[in-house]
Design a protein around this motif. Structure first.
Motif, PDB file in Angstrom:
ATOM      1  N   UNK A 153      92.799  67.426   0.093  1.00 14.24           N
ATOM      2  CA  UNK A 153      93.627  67.895   1.206  1.00 14.24           C
ATOM      3  C   UNK A 153      92.755  68.056   2.442  1.00 14.24           C
TER       4      UNK A 153
ATOM      5  N   UNK B  56     114.354  73.576  19.759  1.00 14.88           N
ATOM      6  CA  UNK B  56     115.128  72.415  19.337  1.00 14.88           C
ATOM      7  C   UNK B  56     115.655  71.653  20.539  1.00 14.88           C
TER       8      UNK B  56
ATOM      9  N   UNK C 190      99.764  68.022  -1.903  1.00 16.04           N
ATOM     10  CA  UNK C 190      99.665  68.345  -0.481  1.00 16.04           C
ATOM     11  C   UNK C 190     100.216  69.738  -0.183  1.00 16.04           C
ATOM     12  N   UNK C 191     101.005  70.289  -1.110  1.00 18.14           N
ATOM     13  CA  UNK C 191     101.553  71.630  -0.902  1.00 18.14           C
ATOM     14  C   UNK C 191     100.577  72.713  -1.344  1.00 18.14           C
TER      15      UNK C 191
ATOM     16  N   UNK D 127     102.677  60.160   5.796  1.00 13.41           N
ATOM     17  CA  UNK D 127     101.732  60.746   4.848  1.00 13.41           C
ATOM     18  C   UNK D 127     102.067  60.494   3.370  1.00 13.41           C
TER      19      UNK D 127
ATOM     20  N   UNK E 205     114.259  58.709   6.454  1.00  9.34           N
ATOM     21  CA  UNK E 205     114.019  57.892   7.630  1.00  9.34           C
ATOM     22  C   UNK E 205     113.731  56.425   7.278  1.00  9.34           C
TER      23      UNK E 205
ATOM     24  N   UNK F 140     114.860  68.307  21.921  1.00  9.45           N
ATOM     25  CA  UNK F 140     115.077  67.183  21.033  1.00  9.45           C
ATOM     26  C   UNK F 140     116.535  67.047  20.651  1.00  9.45           C
TER      27      UNK F 140
ATOM     28  N   UNK G  24     102.419  61.384  17.524  1.00 11.61           N
ATOM     29  CA  UNK G  24     102.567  62.003  16.213  1.00 11.61           C
ATOM     30  C   UNK G  24     101.782  63.304  16.092  1.00 11.61           C
ATOM     31  N   UNK G  25     100.850  63.523  16.992  1.00 14.24           N
ATOM     32  CA  UNK G  25     100.047  64.737  16.894  1.00 14.24           C
ATOM     33  C   UNK G  25     100.776  65.989  17.355  1.00 14.24           C
ATOM     34  N   UNK G  26     101.828  65.804  18.089  1.00 19.89           N
ATOM     35  CA  UNK G  26     102.499  66.978  18.628  1.00 19.89           C
ATOM     36  C   UNK G  26     103.069  67.851  17.528  1.00 19.89           C
TER      37      UNK G  26
END
Lengths: 261, 445
Positions: B192, B83, B331-332, B386, B101, B86, B443-445
């Motif tokens: 998916x 954490x 998606x879950x 997403x 957001x 960030x 965003x890929x991280x």
């Protein structure tokens, strides 16, 4: 009231009998641990209760037979946290937790202010308020488990099923998660049924235990009644010593094979 | 229960963490003091404290606050330090607590995409062999809107070029791009699988084979059935047939799960592709015609094709859009979706059917156009996240704009000859896609 009762539950998958007539009685607001060696059918039992596996026999929640309920109605009674929850990496924590409101929404799936408030409350309850906008892919193991719990909590179901909630967590986080579940159980009045690998942890947290072997119940009762050295040796094939933790709950230690070799 | 005490009787882990000179607090040194004060104020009294109550806070306790005392009773762990990097974001998020957001962002994104689409339509209406003036064309387009009445400066010939040649073509390209992109987003959600599009479950292959059969054996494009071109009709039926065959076979060999559906789609596509190749091999005379159809074209656009496609387009878009949140839940995974009261198999069937209807409609009026369904949703996801409630309408708008512009290139680059539109979408689209991926790679991280 969310007592859970199962009677003669049988599950057959690919012509293999996984559960052979399991009975279970869980008092409303209590924590029940389902134990057993690998392949005993613990996860299968939880999946049958939550209704994602077909079964024979009877499962009731609060006196109501769940098999007769529509999927949505059942989802308002029982929340389920699988062993490995799917967390879409790009979804935010807030979006994910809000999905817990699904059983309360109409077909078009428009969340009301109440739904958002409940989801926000669940976030706050699990100390995730500051993480609301965070991507799930950026959360650590312990945080992820809390996020999944928040989603289950947002579901506002009386019964919470947890499949191995502590796997993949380190010691501190195992305790954190279980403490948290226990706290939710007592404040929200949840009935908790969980499978647990760790017998000592099960003994610490659960009010009652069921020992499942080969799809059948071999013992049930309090930790002290169920977790005896002889029984563990017989069903797990493990050499253990069982001690008392001083508060009346057994602690299980593995014992090394001392034969010279 | 007496369990409240448990968390205090295990100082071991927390102790070691305190002894390690806090990686977290150091990272926090420069962060806002207000946020810290707020976080500290929320720390509950030590006696009743649950270990988890500290999880967000212990990283945020400034070093000067005395780690030894305040942290020693916390059960901390290594992944807390994840954490720390960030920490600043956390504090700022805390001072504006847990609103989901960017609340205004969906509206802005939709408005921006709409503007881009309208601009693309205008630009594309202007470009072509017969030059049209910018102002007059804009006025003529505005004149078409309900309740707007503008006298345009266009002459009768220019007006008829605009109305009878450009507009139907531009609108058809918009429609097809929108349908393909939204269908792609729907396929990706249902399976998916980020690599899914209309090709995944046999729609393109089915349409390709059916159209080839009609071109070779059925009298070619001039042939009509009940006033509708035989080739579009065959493509429509073929696309739906391909999907149906894949779905039925996938359900028969598996349990209706996504993997078996995708594999069945691969099998059907491959089988149908073999038939198509065989037919083409036997009649080389028609190969050119088949190829020009296979790579897609809007050269034959007229209002009758727009009218033909519109009802199916509306129905499929409505059905897919209604299931936006269902796709979020899917998606879950099937199991978790089911425990939330969703019927995964039923939802998948409905959305698949609607997306396939969209694909069949698009393929019927334009031939097979690759890349749009695969790439546009990914580009949109990078910007919009997403969630399908934004992803689906954004894909409609962006897909429409993308294909309109691609068609503009297709008919102007080598004018008076035309490039197959499928060539343009891939040729322009692939580098563009890589640029987008690169630009948004955080965003890929």
């Amino acid at each position: 009231m969310s007592a859970v009762k199962a009677a003669g539950v049988r599950v057959t998958l690919d012509r293999k009998s996984i559960l052979r007539g399991v009975d279970l009685a869980v008092a409303s607001g209590s924590w029940h641990a389902v134990l057993g060696p690998n392949g005993a059918g613990k996860s299968t039992l939880l999946k049958a209760i939550v209704g994602i596996l077909p079964y024979q026999g009877e499962i009731q929640v609060g006196g109501e037979a769940v098999a007769k309920l529509a999927a949505k109605a059942r989802a308002r009674l029982i929340a389920y946290v699988p062993q490995q929850p799917q967390l879409p990496a790009d979804m935010t924590v807030a979006e994910y937790v809000l999905l817990g409101r699904t059983p309360h929404l109409g077909y078009l799936g428009v969340e009301s202010r109440t739904d958002r408030a409940v989801a926000d409350g669940a976030l706050e309850r699990l100390d995730l308020a500051g993480f609301a906008g965070r991507r799930l892919g950026a959360m650590s193991g312990g945080e992820r488990q809390r996020v999944v719990l928040a989603r289950a909590l947002a579901q506002q179901a009386g019964v919470l099923l947890l499949d191995e909630p502590t796997t993949a967590l380190d010691l501190g986080h195992q305790q954190q998660v279980l403490d948290l579940v226990d706290e939710l159980r007592s404040t929200e009045g949840l009935t908790v049924i969980s499978t647990l690998h760790d017998l000592s942890l099960a003994a610490q947290y659960a009010d009652d235990l069921t020992l499942l072997v080969d799809g059948a119940v071999v013992a049930h009762g309090t930790a002290r009644e169920v977790l005896t050295e002889q029984r563990i040796a017989e069903h797990y094939g493990a050499r253990v010593r069982v001690f008392d933790d001083g508060a009346g709950r057994p602690v299980i230690h593995l014992v090394r094979d001392r034969r010279p070799g | 229960m007496g369990r409240g005490a448990d968390s205090e009787t295990t100082p071991g882990v927390g102790g070691t963490d305190a002894a390690r000179p806090g990686a977290g607090p150091l990272a926090m040194a420069g962060a806002g003091e207000d946020g810290l004060a707020e976080m500290n104020a929320s720390v509950p009294s030590p006696t009743g404290a649950l270990a988890v109550d500290h999880s967000a806070t212990d990283d945020l306790v400034p070093e000067s606050a005395g780690i030894g005392e305040s942290n020693s009773d916390l059960s901390a762990s290594p992944d807390r330090s994840a954490i720390d990097g960030r920490a600043t974001t956390i504090t700022s998020a805390t001072s504006a607590p847990h609103r989901s957001r960017r609340p205004a962002r969906p509206t802005i994104a939709l408005l921006a995409a709409t503007a881009v689409l309208l601009l693309a339509v205008l630009v594309s209406s202007l470009g072509g062999a017969a030059g049209l003036p910018v102002l007059g064309t804009t006025e003529a387009l505005l004149d078409k809107l309900p309740f707007v009445d503008i006298h345009t400066g266009l002459g009768p010939v220019q007006l008829s070029v605009l109305n009878e040649i450009r507009l139907p073509r531009v609108l058809l390209a918009t429609l097809v791009g929108a349908l393909l992109a939204q269908a792609g987003a729907a396929y990706q959600g249902v399976f998916r699988n980020p690599l899914s599009d209309s090709g995944t479950i046999g729609a393109s292959a089915g349409a390709g084979m059916a159209a080839t059969l009609v071109i070779v054996y059925g009298g070619g494009p001039e042939h009509t059935v009940a006033g509708i071109g035989a080739v579009p009709l065959a493509a429509f039926v073929g696309a739906l047939g391909g999907v149906l065959a894949s779905y039925v076979l996938g359900t028969l060999v598996g349990r209706g799960g996504t993997a078996s559906l995708i594999l069945a789609g691969v099998a059907v596509s491959s089988f149908v592709g073999a038939v198509q190749t065989f037919v083409m091999q036997r009649s080389t005379a028609d190969v050119r015609q088949v190829y020009s159809w296979l790579f897609g074209s809007f050269a034959a656009s007229d209002w009758s094709l727009v009218r033909l496609a519109l009802p199916y387009a509306v129905i499929s878009v409505l059905i897919v859009s209604v299931h936006a949140r269902h796709l979020d839940v899917l998606a879950l995974g099937d199991d978790e979706a089911a425990t939330l009261g969703l019927h995964p198999v039923r939802t998948r069937l409905i959305v698949l059917a609607a997306a396939s209807l969209a694909t069949a409609t698009a393929v019927a009026v334009s031939g097979i156009i690759g890349f749009v369904g695969l790439v546009v949703p990914h580009v949109v996801r990078r910007v919009a996240g997403p969630g399908h409630r934004l992803l689906l309408p954004m894909s409609l708008l962006v897909g429409g704009a993308f294909l309109v512009l691609a068609d503009l290139l297709a008919r102007t680059v080598l004018a008076p000859a035309e490039l197959p539109i499928g060539v343009v979408t891939s040729f322009v689209g692939a580098p563009f896609f890589l640029v987008i991926l690169r630009a948004t790679r955080e965003r890929d991280r």
